[in-house]
Design a protein around this motif. Structure first.
Motif, mmCIF file in Angstrom:
data_model
loop_
_atom_site.group_PDB
_atom_site.id
_atom_site.type_symbol
_atom_site.label_atom_id
_atom_site.label_comp_id
_atom_site.label_asym_id
_atom_site.label_seq_id
_atom_site.Cartn_x
_atom_site.Cartn_y
_atom_site.Cartn_z
ATOM 1 N N GLN A 6 24.197 -0.929 -57.145
ATOM 2 C CA GLN A 6 22.965 -0.146 -57.212
ATOM 3 C C GLN A 6 22.319 -0.024 -55.833
ATOM 4 O O GLN A 6 21.779 1.016 -55.482
ATOM 5 N N ARG A 7 22.394 -1.081 -55.043
ATOM 6 C CA ARG A 7 21.744 -1.067 -53.726
ATOM 7 C C ARG A 7 22.325 -0.015 -52.788
ATOM 8 O O ARG A 7 21.698 0.356 -51.802
ATOM 9 N N TRP A 8 23.520 0.458 -53.084
ATOM 10 C CA TRP A 8 24.152 1.467 -52.237
ATOM 11 C C TRP A 8 23.988 2.881 -52.781
ATOM 12 O O TRP A 8 24.400 3.843 -52.123
ATOM 13 N N TYR A 9 23.395 3.022 -53.967
ATOM 14 C CA TYR A 9 23.266 4.350 -54.570
ATOM 15 C C TYR A 9 21.934 4.993 -54.204
ATOM 16 O O TYR A 9 20.878 4.405 -54.364
ATOM 17 N N SER A 10 21.984 6.232 -53.707
ATOM 18 C CA SER A 10 20.797 7.021 -53.415
ATOM 19 C C SER A 10 20.690 8.130 -54.458
ATOM 20 O O SER A 10 21.502 9.063 -54.467
ATOM 21 N N TYR A 11 19.694 8.018 -55.324
ATOM 22 C CA TYR A 11 19.508 9.035 -56.351
ATOM 23 C C TYR A 11 19.175 10.392 -55.728
ATOM 24 O O TYR A 11 19.677 11.423 -56.167
ATOM 25 N N GLY A 12 18.337 10.383 -54.699
ATOM 26 C CA GLY A 12 17.913 11.630 -54.060
ATOM 27 C C GLY A 12 19.081 12.475 -53.572
ATOM 28 O O GLY A 12 19.134 13.681 -53.807
ATOM 29 N N SER A 13 20.020 11.838 -52.900
ATOM 30 C CA SER A 13 21.177 12.581 -52.383
ATOM 31 C C SER A 13 22.391 12.473 -53.311
ATOM 32 O O SER A 13 23.409 13.118 -53.065
ATOM 33 N N ASN A 14 22.257 11.666 -54.369
ATOM 34 C CA ASN A 14 23.354 11.416 -55.315
ATOM 35 C C ASN A 14 24.632 11.012 -54.575
ATOM 36 O O ASN A 14 25.714 11.522 -54.825
ATOM 37 N N THR A 15 24.474 10.084 -53.631
ATOM 38 C CA THR A 15 25.610 9.603 -52.844
ATOM 39 C C THR A 15 25.555 8.088 -52.709
ATOM 40 O O THR A 15 24.524 7.463 -52.948
ATOM 41 N N CYS A 16 26.668 7.535 -52.283
ATOM 42 C CA CYS A 16 26.748 6.120 -51.941
ATOM 43 C C CYS A 16 26.440 6.010 -50.449
ATOM 44 O O CYS A 16 27.028 6.731 -49.644
ATOM 45 N N LEU A 17 25.550 5.119 -50.097
ATOM 46 C CA LEU A 17 25.108 4.983 -48.708
ATOM 47 C C LEU A 17 26.071 4.142 -47.881
ATOM 48 O O LEU A 17 26.731 3.242 -48.405
ATOM 49 N N GLY A 18 26.115 4.413 -46.593
ATOM 50 C CA GLY A 18 26.852 3.591 -45.648
ATOM 51 C C GLY A 18 28.335 3.480 -45.913
ATOM 52 O O GLY A 18 28.948 2.481 -45.569
ATOM 53 N N GLY A 19 28.922 4.473 -46.549
ATOM 54 C CA GLY A 19 30.352 4.424 -46.831
ATOM 55 C C GLY A 19 30.728 3.390 -47.889
ATOM 56 O O GLY A 19 31.896 3.055 -48.045
ATOM 57 N N GLN A 75 30.848 1.680 -51.887
ATOM 58 C CA GLN A 75 31.140 2.128 -53.240
ATOM 59 C C GLN A 75 29.901 1.976 -54.121
ATOM 60 O O GLN A 75 29.184 0.981 -54.012
ATOM 61 N N CYS A 76 29.674 2.951 -54.985
ATOM 62 C CA CYS A 76 28.606 2.815 -55.977
ATOM 63 C C CYS A 76 28.984 3.476 -57.301
ATOM 64 O O CYS A 76 28.182 3.545 -58.220
ATOM 65 N N GLY A 77 30.217 3.952 -57.414
ATOM 66 C CA GLY A 77 30.675 4.628 -58.627
ATOM 67 C C GLY A 77 30.758 3.737 -59.845
ATOM 68 O O GLY A 77 30.642 4.215 -60.973
ATOM 69 N N HIS A 78 30.956 2.435 -59.639
ATOM 70 C CA HIS A 78 30.953 1.521 -60.791
ATOM 71 C C HIS A 78 29.557 1.499 -61.401
ATOM 72 O O HIS A 78 29.389 1.565 -62.616
ATOM 73 N N TYR A 79 28.552 1.388 -60.510
ATOM 74 C CA TYR A 79 27.157 1.376 -60.971
ATOM 75 C C TYR A 79 26.806 2.682 -61.678
ATOM 76 O O TYR A 79 26.222 2.670 -62.774
ATOM 77 N N MET A 130 28.377 -8.152 -62.781
ATOM 78 C CA MET A 130 27.439 -8.311 -61.668
ATOM 79 C C MET A 130 27.943 -7.573 -60.427
ATOM 80 O O MET A 130 27.164 -6.930 -59.720
ATOM 81 N N ALA A 131 29.233 -7.642 -60.155
ATOM 82 C CA ALA A 131 29.797 -6.932 -59.003
ATOM 83 C C ALA A 131 29.562 -5.430 -59.139
ATOM 84 O O ALA A 131 29.186 -4.758 -58.172
ATOM 85 N N TRP A 132 29.768 -4.891 -60.333
ATOM 86 C CA TRP A 132 29.578 -3.458 -60.553
ATOM 87 C C TRP A 132 28.106 -3.068 -60.459
ATOM 88 O O TRP A 132 27.763 -2.100 -59.790
ATOM 89 N N VAL A 133 27.252 -3.834 -61.139
ATOM 90 C CA VAL A 133 25.817 -3.520 -61.154
ATOM 91 C C VAL A 133 25.210 -3.656 -59.757
ATOM 92 O O VAL A 133 24.327 -2.883 -59.378
ATOM 93 N N SER A 134 25.702 -4.605 -58.972
ATOM 94 C CA SER A 134 25.128 -4.838 -57.637
ATOM 95 C C SER A 134 25.330 -3.655 -56.694
ATOM 96 O O SER A 134 24.670 -3.566 -55.662
#
Length: 175
Positions: A114-127, A129-133, A108-112
Motif C-alpha cells: 500500500q505504501r507504494w501505491y498512488s491513487y492519484g496517478s494510479n501507479t506504483c511509486l519508485g519502481g 510493486q503494488c499490484g498485490h495490494y 502482510m507482504a501483499w498488504v504492505s
C-alpha cells in the motif's frame, strides 16, 4: 499482474467453474481441521482489514477458488518458482525460504505494498510493486481462495491467493 478486460465467454466459464457449493466454504457441514481454519483466517484477516480501511465489504472465502489455488500450489511444490498460473482469476503469489512462513506473513507482504501505491496517478511509486495490494482492494472483487505448500527439497514455502472477480485492469483504479 495487470490484465486486459476478459470477454463475457470467459466470465461464463469462470461462473461454471465456481460451483454453488463453493460460495460459503465455512458452513457447519464442511469438515475443516483447526489448522485449515486458522490458515483461512490468517489469509483473510489482514486482507479484509485493508479493505475495511477503505470502507469496502470483506472478501468471502470460496472453496472453488481455494481448490484452484491448491491445485496450482501443488504444481509449484516441485520447483517453488515464483510464477503466476495465468488462470482466469486475479492472483497473488508469495515465496519464502525455509518452512516457517505463515499465511499471515504472505498477506502482510501483499498488504504492505500500500505504501507504494498512488491513487492519484494510479501507479506504483519508485519502481516498486503494488499490484498485490491493488488486487486485494479491487472494489469489484468479492471472493478469495488461497493455498500454502512447503516445497520439495527444502526450497521454501509457496502461497497463492486467487480472487473473483479479478482486478488490476490496465487503466482502471481499484476503488
Amino acid at each position: 499482474m495487470f490484465f486486459q478486460k476478459p470477454s463475457p465467454i470467459i466470465f461464463f466459464f469462470i461462473l461454471n467453474l465456481l460451483t454453488s457449493d463453493s460460495i460459503n466454504a465455512l458452513t457447519p457441514q464442511t469438515q475443516k481441521t483447526r489448522s485449515q481454519i486458522n490458515a483461512i483466517n490468517q489469509f483473510l484477516t489482514l486482507q479484509n482489514k485493508a479493505r475495511a480501511a477503505l470502507r469496502m465489504s470483506p472478501l468471502v472465502w470460496d472453496a472453488g477458488l481455494a481448490r484452484y489455488a491448491d491445485m496450482y500450489a501443488r504444481q509449484r511444490r516441485q520447483d517453488c518458482l515464483l510464477k503466476h498460473s495465468n488462470g482466469p482469476f486475479g492472483e497473488n503469489i508469495f515465496w519464502g525460504s525455509g518452512d516457517m512462513w505463515t499465511p499471515a506473513q504472505a498477506a502482510m507482504a501483499w498488504v504492505s505494498e500500500q505504501r507504494w501505491y498512488s491513487y492519484g496517478s494510479n501507479t506504483c511509486l519508485g519502481g516498486r510493486q503494488c499490484g498485490h495490494y491493488t488486487q486485494i482492494v479491487w472494489k469489484k472483487t468479492k471472493r478469495i481462495g488461497c493455498a500454502r505448500v512447503t516445497c520439495f527439497g527444502g526450497r521454501g514455502v509457496f502461497m497463492t491467493c486467487n480472487y473473483f472477480p479479478p482486478g488490476n485492469y490496465i487503466g482502471e483504479k481499484p476503488y
